[in-house]
Design a protein around this motif. Structure first.
Motif, short mmCIF file in Angstrom:
data_model
loop_
_atom_site.label_atom_id
_atom_site.label_comp_id
_atom_site.label_asym_id
_atom_site.label_seq_id
_atom_site.Cartn_x
_atom_site.Cartn_y
_atom_site.Cartn_z
N ASP A 148 54.98 -80.52 -8.64
CA ASP A 148 56.07 -79.55 -8.59
C ASP A 148 55.61 -78.35 -7.78
N PRO A 149 56.32 -77.97 -6.71
CA PRO A 149 55.90 -76.81 -5.92
C PRO A 149 55.93 -75.51 -6.74
N TYR A 150 56.64 -75.50 -7.85
CA TYR A 150 56.73 -74.32 -8.70
C TYR A 150 55.91 -74.49 -9.99
N GLU A 151 54.92 -75.35 -9.95
CA GLU A 151 54.13 -75.63 -11.15
C GLU A 151 53.44 -74.38 -11.68
N SER A 152 53.22 -73.40 -10.84
CA SER A 152 52.57 -72.16 -11.28
C SER A 152 53.43 -71.39 -12.29
N CYS A 153 54.72 -71.68 -12.35
CA CYS A 153 55.60 -70.97 -13.29
C CYS A 153 55.81 -71.76 -14.58
N TRP A 154 55.03 -72.78 -14.80
CA TRP A 154 55.18 -73.60 -16.00
C TRP A 154 54.76 -72.87 -17.27
N ALA A 211 58.10 -83.78 -9.92
CA ALA A 211 58.16 -82.78 -8.85
C ALA A 211 59.41 -81.91 -9.01
N ARG A 212 60.28 -82.25 -9.95
CA ARG A 212 61.54 -81.52 -10.11
C ARG A 212 61.66 -80.81 -11.46
N LEU A 213 60.59 -80.74 -12.23
CA LEU A 213 60.68 -80.15 -13.57
C LEU A 213 61.18 -78.71 -13.52
#
Length: 171
Positions: A19-25, A76-78
């Motif tokens: 996920d390109p936004y995995e840092s916001c998990w 990749a879409r979470l």
């Protein structure tokens, strides 16, 4: 030679998409009353991943912790699915924030959701607003010419042409 010799080594398999936004998990989401209603009544056409994420949302676990408990949600879409649930009003952010750009993209809805799904909840608004949300729009009359007007116009035009022809013939 055995069957395991025919399988490629694990190192050569492509990695799972990240996920390109995995840092916001680290964001923690909680279901809203509308989200609780969706869980019980299935009013919206959610994808399987969106519904699973909605069910896993409890207001205590971060997305990273949810993925640790349910590895099938790691896609990749979470983050996009979480933003879509937020845009639908099914969840709210309790701790941390999803990127603003992701939320704006999620608001560009690609599925048709009935307007009544987003109507104000009973008791949350004055009764007049609730009634207006469920009322059918009043039809507008379309402007039309009278049905009998064109024959009159055609006769008048024919009379003018006949008079013009008689006048020209007498010249």
């Amino acid at each position: 030679m055995n069957a395991t010799d025919l399988l490629p080594p694990l190192a050569t398999l492509p990695p799972a998409p990240s996920d390109p936004y995995e840092s916001c998990w680290s964001v923690v989401l909680a279901r809203t009353p509308r989200g609780d209603e969706e869980v019980s009544r299935h009013l919206m056409p959610l994808t399987r991943a969106q519904r699973s994420l909605l069910l896993a949302t409890d207001g205590e676990l971060s997305l990273k912790q949810v993925v640790a408990q349910q590895p099938e949600l790691r896609t990749a879409r979470l983050s996009r699915e979480a933003a879509r649930l937020l845009a639908f009003g099914l969840v709210k952010q309790v701790r941390g924030e999803l990127p603003r750009q992701l939320i704006v993209e999620a608001m560009n809805l690609t599925i048709r959701v009935p307007l009544s799904t987003f109507a104000p909840r009973e008791g949350a608004s004055p009764p007049a607003l609730a009634a207006r949300a469920h009322a059918a729009p009043t039809p507008r009359p379309t402007p039309r010419r009278e049905a009998g007007a064109w024959p009159v116009q055609a006769i008048a035009l024919a009379a003018i042409l006949a008079l013009a022809a008689v006048w020209l013939a007498n010249l």
